[in-house]
Design a protein around this motif. Sequence first.
Motif, PDB file in Angstrom:
ATOM      1  N   LEU A  60       1.501  -2.413  -1.790  1.00  0.00           N
ATOM      2  CA  LEU A  60       1.887  -3.535  -0.924  1.00  0.00           C
ATOM      3  C   LEU A  60       2.679  -3.000   0.269  1.00  0.00           C
ATOM      4  O   LEU A  60       3.642  -2.246   0.098  1.00  0.00           O
ATOM      5  N   ASN A  74       3.821 -11.417   4.657  1.00  0.00           N
ATOM      6  CA  ASN A  74       3.276 -12.732   5.024  1.00  0.00           C
ATOM      7  C   ASN A  74       3.588 -13.093   6.471  1.00  0.00           C
ATOM      8  O   ASN A  74       2.975 -13.994   7.036  1.00  0.00           O
ATOM      9  N   ILE A  77       1.403  -9.428   8.536  1.00  0.00           N
ATOM     10  CA  ILE A  77      -0.046  -9.231   8.328  1.00  0.00           C
ATOM     11  C   ILE A  77      -0.879 -10.239   9.153  1.00  0.00           C
ATOM     12  O   ILE A  77      -1.823  -9.834   9.827  1.00  0.00           O
ATOM     13  N   ASN A 117      -5.029  -3.758  -0.716  1.00  0.00           N
ATOM     14  CA  ASN A 117      -5.474  -5.013  -0.097  1.00  0.00           C
ATOM     15  C   ASN A 117      -6.239  -4.731   1.190  1.00  0.00           C
ATOM     16  O   ASN A 117      -5.801  -3.939   2.015  1.00  0.00           O
ATOM     17  N   SER A 119      -8.097  -6.625   4.490  1.00  0.00           N
ATOM     18  CA  SER A 119      -8.241  -7.916   5.159  1.00  0.00           C
ATOM     19  C   SER A 119      -9.646  -8.066   5.731  1.00  0.00           C
ATOM     20  O   SER A 119     -10.378  -7.093   5.907  1.00  0.00           O
ATOM     21  N   GLN A 122     -10.862  -5.919   8.641  1.00  0.00           N
ATOM     22  CA  GLN A 122     -11.203  -4.542   8.261  1.00  0.00           C
ATOM     23  C   GLN A 122     -12.563  -4.505   7.584  1.00  0.00           C
ATOM     24  O   GLN A 122     -13.397  -3.668   7.889  1.00  0.00           O
ATOM     25  N   GLN A 202      -1.296 -16.534  -8.093  1.00  0.00           N
ATOM     26  CA  GLN A 202      -0.002 -16.764  -8.735  1.00  0.00           C
ATOM     27  C   GLN A 202       0.455 -18.215  -8.693  1.00  0.00           C
ATOM     28  O   GLN A 202       1.299 -18.609  -9.485  1.00  0.00           O
ATOM     29  N   GLY A 234       1.792 -12.878 -10.729  1.00  0.00           N
ATOM     30  CA  GLY A 234       2.991 -13.709 -10.629  1.00  0.00           C
ATOM     31  C   GLY A 234       3.573 -14.124 -11.973  1.00  0.00           C
ATOM     32  O   GLY A 234       4.183 -15.182 -12.090  1.00  0.00           O
ATOM     33  N   GLU A 236       6.249 -14.304 -14.569  1.00  0.00           N
ATOM     34  CA  GLU A 236       7.709 -14.156 -14.473  1.00  0.00           C
ATOM     35  C   GLU A 236       8.443 -14.443 -15.773  1.00  0.00           C
ATOM     36  O   GLU A 236       9.619 -14.120 -15.900  1.00  0.00           O
TER      37      GLU A 236
HETATM   38  P1  C2E Z   1      -1.043 -10.543  -2.623  1.00  0.00           P
HETATM   39  O1  C2E Z   1      -2.071  -9.492  -2.398  1.00  0.00           O
HETATM   40  O2  C2E Z   1      -1.472 -11.754  -3.365  1.00  0.00           O
HETATM   41  O3  C2E Z   1       0.162  -9.788  -3.353  1.00  0.00           O
HETATM   42  C1  C2E Z   1       0.968 -10.368  -4.363  1.00  0.00           C
HETATM   43  C2  C2E Z   1       2.310 -10.815  -3.812  1.00  0.00           C
HETATM   44  O4  C2E Z   1       3.061 -11.419  -4.846  1.00  0.00           O
HETATM   45  C3  C2E Z   1       3.177  -9.668  -3.295  1.00  0.00           C
HETATM   46  O5  C2E Z   1       3.934 -10.174  -2.197  1.00  0.00           O
HETATM   47  C4  C2E Z   1       4.093  -9.403  -4.489  1.00  0.00           C
HETATM   48  O6  C2E Z   1       5.299  -8.772  -4.136  1.00  0.00           O
HETATM   49  C5  C2E Z   1       4.317 -10.806  -4.990  1.00  0.00           C
HETATM   50  N1  C2E Z   1       4.680 -10.867  -6.413  1.00  0.00           N
HETATM   51  C6  C2E Z   1       4.425  -9.967  -7.384  1.00  0.00           C
HETATM   52  N2  C2E Z   1       4.877 -10.401  -8.584  1.00  0.00           N
HETATM   53  C7  C2E Z   1       5.434 -11.611  -8.371  1.00  0.00           C
HETATM   54  C8  C2E Z   1       6.092 -12.580  -9.227  1.00  0.00           C
HETATM   55  O7  C2E Z   1       6.239 -12.410 -10.426  1.00  0.00           O
HETATM   56  N3  C2E Z   1       6.517 -13.737  -8.614  1.00  0.00           N
HETATM   57  C9  C2E Z   1       6.347 -13.962  -7.289  1.00  0.00           C
HETATM   58  N4  C2E Z   1       6.811 -15.104  -6.791  1.00  0.00           N
HETATM   59  N5  C2E Z   1       5.728 -13.077  -6.460  1.00  0.00           N
HETATM   60  C10 C2E Z   1       5.283 -11.917  -6.994  1.00  0.00           C
HETATM   61  P2  C2E Z   1       4.140  -9.352  -0.860  1.00  0.00           P
HETATM   62  O8  C2E Z   1       4.295  -7.896  -1.183  1.00  0.00           O
HETATM   63  O9  C2E Z   1       5.209 -10.025  -0.086  1.00  0.00           O
HETATM   64  O10 C2E Z   1       2.749  -9.507  -0.109  1.00  0.00           O
HETATM   65  C11 C2E Z   1       2.302 -10.767   0.328  1.00  0.00           C
HETATM   66  C12 C2E Z   1       0.868 -10.727   0.773  1.00  0.00           C
HETATM   67  O11 C2E Z   1       0.726  -9.902   1.947  1.00  0.00           O
HETATM   68  C13 C2E Z   1      -0.080 -10.090  -0.246  1.00  0.00           C
HETATM   69  O12 C2E Z   1      -0.412 -11.041  -1.222  1.00  0.00           O
HETATM   70  C14 C2E Z   1      -1.236  -9.703   0.644  1.00  0.00           C
HETATM   71  O13 C2E Z   1      -2.060 -10.801   0.888  1.00  0.00           O
HETATM   72  C15 C2E Z   1      -0.534  -9.309   1.930  1.00  0.00           C
HETATM   73  N6  C2E Z   1      -0.403  -7.829   1.983  1.00  0.00           N
HETATM   74  C16 C2E Z   1       0.589  -7.027   1.522  1.00  0.00           C
HETATM   75  N7  C2E Z   1       0.329  -5.729   1.792  1.00  0.00           N
HETATM   76  C17 C2E Z   1      -0.858  -5.707   2.437  1.00  0.00           C
HETATM   77  C18 C2E Z   1      -1.694  -4.658   2.986  1.00  0.00           C
HETATM   78  O14 C2E Z   1      -1.402  -3.457   2.898  1.00  0.00           O
HETATM   79  N8  C2E Z   1      -2.859  -5.055   3.600  1.00  0.00           N
HETATM   80  C19 C2E Z   1      -3.226  -6.358   3.692  1.00  0.00           C
HETATM   81  N9  C2E Z   1      -4.390  -6.662   4.311  1.00  0.00           N
HETATM   82  N10 C2E Z   1      -2.498  -7.345   3.178  1.00  0.00           N
HETATM   83  C20 C2E Z   1      -1.324  -7.041   2.559  1.00  0.00           C
END
Ligand code: C2E
Length: 273
Positions: A60, A74, A77, A117, A119, A122, A202, A234, A236
């Motif tokens: 991530l 969020n 990206i 991940n 997008s 890409q 989630q 997700g 928890e």
């Molecule tokens: P996603 O791919 O659905 O990633 C899961 C998100 O849920 C991650 O947020 C993660 O930190 C969070 N998460 C994990 N476990 C839990 C939990 O138990 N509870 C809750 N509430 N959240 C949890 P993050 O890291 O803030 O990333 C958000 C979104 O940003 C990702 O959703 C993904 O869509 C995007 N993203 C992050 N890194 C990349 C990347 O390198 N490339 C691209 N294209 N998108 C990315």
Amino acid sequence: TKEEGNHRFRFFTSDLQVKLLEKSFLEMELRQALDNKQFSLHYQPQIDLATGLIKGLEALARWEHPERGFIAPNRFIPIAEENGFILQLGAWVLRQACRQAKAWQDKGFLPLRISVNVSMRQFIQPAFVEDVKKILAETGLDPAYLNLEITESMMSDVQQCQPKLIELQQAGISVSIDDFGTGYSSLLYLSKFPISHLKIDQAFIGELSKENSMIVKAIIDLAKNLNLNVIAEGVETSEQENFLKELKCDEVQGYYYAKPMPWNEVEKFLNRT
Ligand code: C2E
Ligand code: CA
Ligand code: CA
Ligand code: CA
């Protein structure tokens, strides 16, 4: 009154201006951030629910701004997707994740799947699969350990998607469907396309209402019937875990097990488990 109207209008524009200004700041700074090494990756374990063993790590992206601190993906990206910077950032993420996965293997850690991940912007590049293969060759990572997470909406263009998924499969790279249940997807394509995992969004796990519980059960049944692995995101609480255990969900990911961590904390986690 007219005066009040004007006032309200001014308030509205300045609010909007702040948002636009903020966005254009981020937009400018995004491009420099890569050169200034402000991006890093955190990794979150994906756990086999029946055995408790770690199966993979999701990479991530993190942006640490020198003045503003951590900026959430969020926020940046979507901007990167809009202005095209996601192509450079995405390539960096892929290379960094593959390089790290290879480094862990070389250090003697049990080889794990690394999920990255991808997008839409890409994925639809004509050279996308070639670029991924180049990064694998460059970093020396066995393609069997790379997993790409794409979202449901990216499968809606069948003509474009199917050949890409087949190309990836031929290269030995697996693909998961992320945020499953929130977007459009034809169940027919789900059965025809080469996909390894469905990741239950989630939002369903976070609030296990009667409706959401039914949806989670339906997704797990569907995945089992199509011979796909299911990952619940997700997770928890132990209640959520117990519910998923009853349904025989394959893998889980969430704060209950581990938060996304920088590489050095991942090593401590791997040594512990
Ligand atoms: P996603 O791919 O659905 O990633 C899961 C998100 O849920 C991650 O947020 C993660 O930190 C969070 N998460 C994990 N476990 C839990 C939990 O138990 N509870 C809750 N509430 N959240 C949890 P993050 O890291 O803030 O990333 C958000 C979104 O940003 C990702 O959703 C993904 O869509 C995007 N993203 C992050 N890194 C990349 C990347 O390198 N490339 C691209 N294209 N998108 C990315
Ligand atoms: Ca994901
Ligand atoms: Ca997700
Ligand atoms: Ca998401």
